[in-house]
Enzyme design. Structure first.
Site: not given
Length: 434
Positions: A83, A147-148
């Protein structure tokens, strides 16, 4: 050594992955599946058997294992997220999801964070398949979602629900390390990540007495919140040196021939000039107010006011962080973690760290490789739940004036083709010797 096709493929894969829009707007608004399918297909072409896993439909993770030659050796995790953060096309020189290759540079969101590293991993694995190469230790490859944001659909989900896929892994390698840092005086540093500050994103709530804006109100929630936010924003956190940061300061100072005096770190940082940027954000905890929300009309005093603070804390400093927040918010404001993740620390005297140093120096003999602690965080925090020690190692050789850190989540994110090809060669050498 990585073959010519690997050097070509890393460029193609980076561009292709950028063109797959995996914008993570938070709150579950993201679809990583097309990128996951792309990565899984490239792995399958190399003879691996990737599995795709989802906690939420469309939020797809990919995991595969490459068996090593020594079954008794600990396994190594190699991971990257799919992402990216949002990008506004109108602000960019090149469309952020074009993946355009112009003048020897690949442009687009994810070029440094971190579809470049995803492409390096794919390129190295495929090169090995062509050569019939197997690493000494098992290598587990993971491409993650989310992850973001919170990692709840990504590495957190994998660590909680599928730990068996990472059996035997004792160390992990991922983003934000081994890139060229120019000090402005002709020296080139390659910082290798060996720690991360913890994440403490906070929600502050002040409650008072609602009323008419023209009346005296000693229980104004906005006033209470503003006072707390001011105290937090102006707070000067004390110095706290972790072993990783101590090692970084010592090694960087040695490059300049400066005596390391850790009794006055601020003075030492002044002497290090531009290189101080590698450590100055990680010698203290931090707390930065970032969002405010109160009221709905100018003549109405609201009964509640809310703020958000981006807090970060060093290893072994979370208790101090909490106590300080209790004191700074005071009796009229409540606070809680909206998102919290642990701080990390990795040994800088390990064989794995030494192998990373050697791999960089093999292709950049002028390099000063030094350990550093990341000011932010990565998926290594989630994989730490499985006892996996995390390092930051996504090698890139960058020209002077190329501000790598500014491009993280920035406008006109891009990466030179030569940097990607350097990264493939260094990653290949490291994984062969790890």
């Amino acid at each position: 050594m990585a073959d010519q096709l690997a050097l070509d493929e890393v460029v193609t894969f980076t561009s292709d992955l950028i063109r797959i829009d995996t914008t993570n707007r938070g709150g579950g608004d993201c679809q990583e599946r097309p990128a996951a399918e792309y990565a899984a297909a490239r792995l399958a072409e190399a003879g691996l058997e990737p599995v795709m896993l989802e906690r939420t439909p469309g939020r797809t993770n990919v995991v595969a294992r490459l068996e090593g030659t020594d079954p008794s050796a600990d396994a190594l995790l190699l991971h990257g997220h799919l992402d990216v953060v949002p990008a506004e096309p109108a602000d960019w020189s090149v469309h952020p999801f074009s993946g355009e290759i112009r003048d020897g540079v690949v442009w687009g969101r994810g070029a440094v964070d971190m579809k470049n590293m995803d492409a390096m991993i794919l390129s190295v694995v495929r090169s090995w398949a062509r050569e019939g190469v197997r690493p000494r230790r098992d290598v587990v490859i993971a491409f993650t979602a989310d992850e973001e944001d919170s990692a709840a659909d990504g590495a957190g989900f994998l660590a909680d629900r599928h730990p068996h896929l990472f059996e035997g892994c004792t160390e992990g390698v991922s983003e934000s390390g081994a890139y060229t840092f120019h000090d402005g005086q002709g020296r080139q540093f390659y910082p290798i990540g060996a720690g991360e500050r913890g994440t403490g994103w906070m929600r502050l709530t002040a409650r008072g007495r609602a009323g008419h804006g023209s009346k005296v109100n000693r229980e104004n929630a906005v006033t209470s919140l503003a006072a707390a936010i001011t105290r937090i924003g102006e707070h000067e956190w004390p110095l706290r040196l972790t072993p990783t940061v101590r090692a970084a300061l010592t090694e960087i100072a040695a490059v300049y021939g400066i005596e390391t005096d850790l009794s006055d770190v601020d003075a030492l940082l002044d002497k290090l000039g531009g290189a101080a940027k590698l450590v100055e954000a990680t010698v203290r905890n931090s707390s930065n107010p970032t969002m405010l929300d109160a009221g709905y009309k100018v003549n109405v005093i609201p009964g509640e006011a809310v703020a958000h603070v981006d807090g970060r804390f060093l290893p072994d400093a979370e208790d101090e962080f909490r106590a300080t927040m209790d004191r700074l918010t005071g009796p009229d404001v409540d606070w809680e973690f909206a998102h919290r993740e642990i701080a990390l620390q990795a040994p800088v005297d390990s064989p794995t760290f030494a192998a990373m140093r050697e791999a960089v120096r093999a292709f950049a003999p002028e390099a000063h490789t030094v350990p550093y602690c990341m000011s932010g965080g990565t998926d290594a925090k989630q994989f730490a739940r499985l006892g996996i020690t995390g390092y930051g190692f996504a090698p890139l050789k960058l020209p002077e004036g190329f501000d790598y850190q500014a491009l993280f989540h920035g406008v006109d994110e891009r990466v030179p083709v030569e940097a990607l090809q350097f990264g493939v060669q260094v990653l290949d050498r490291f994984l062969r010797s790890a």
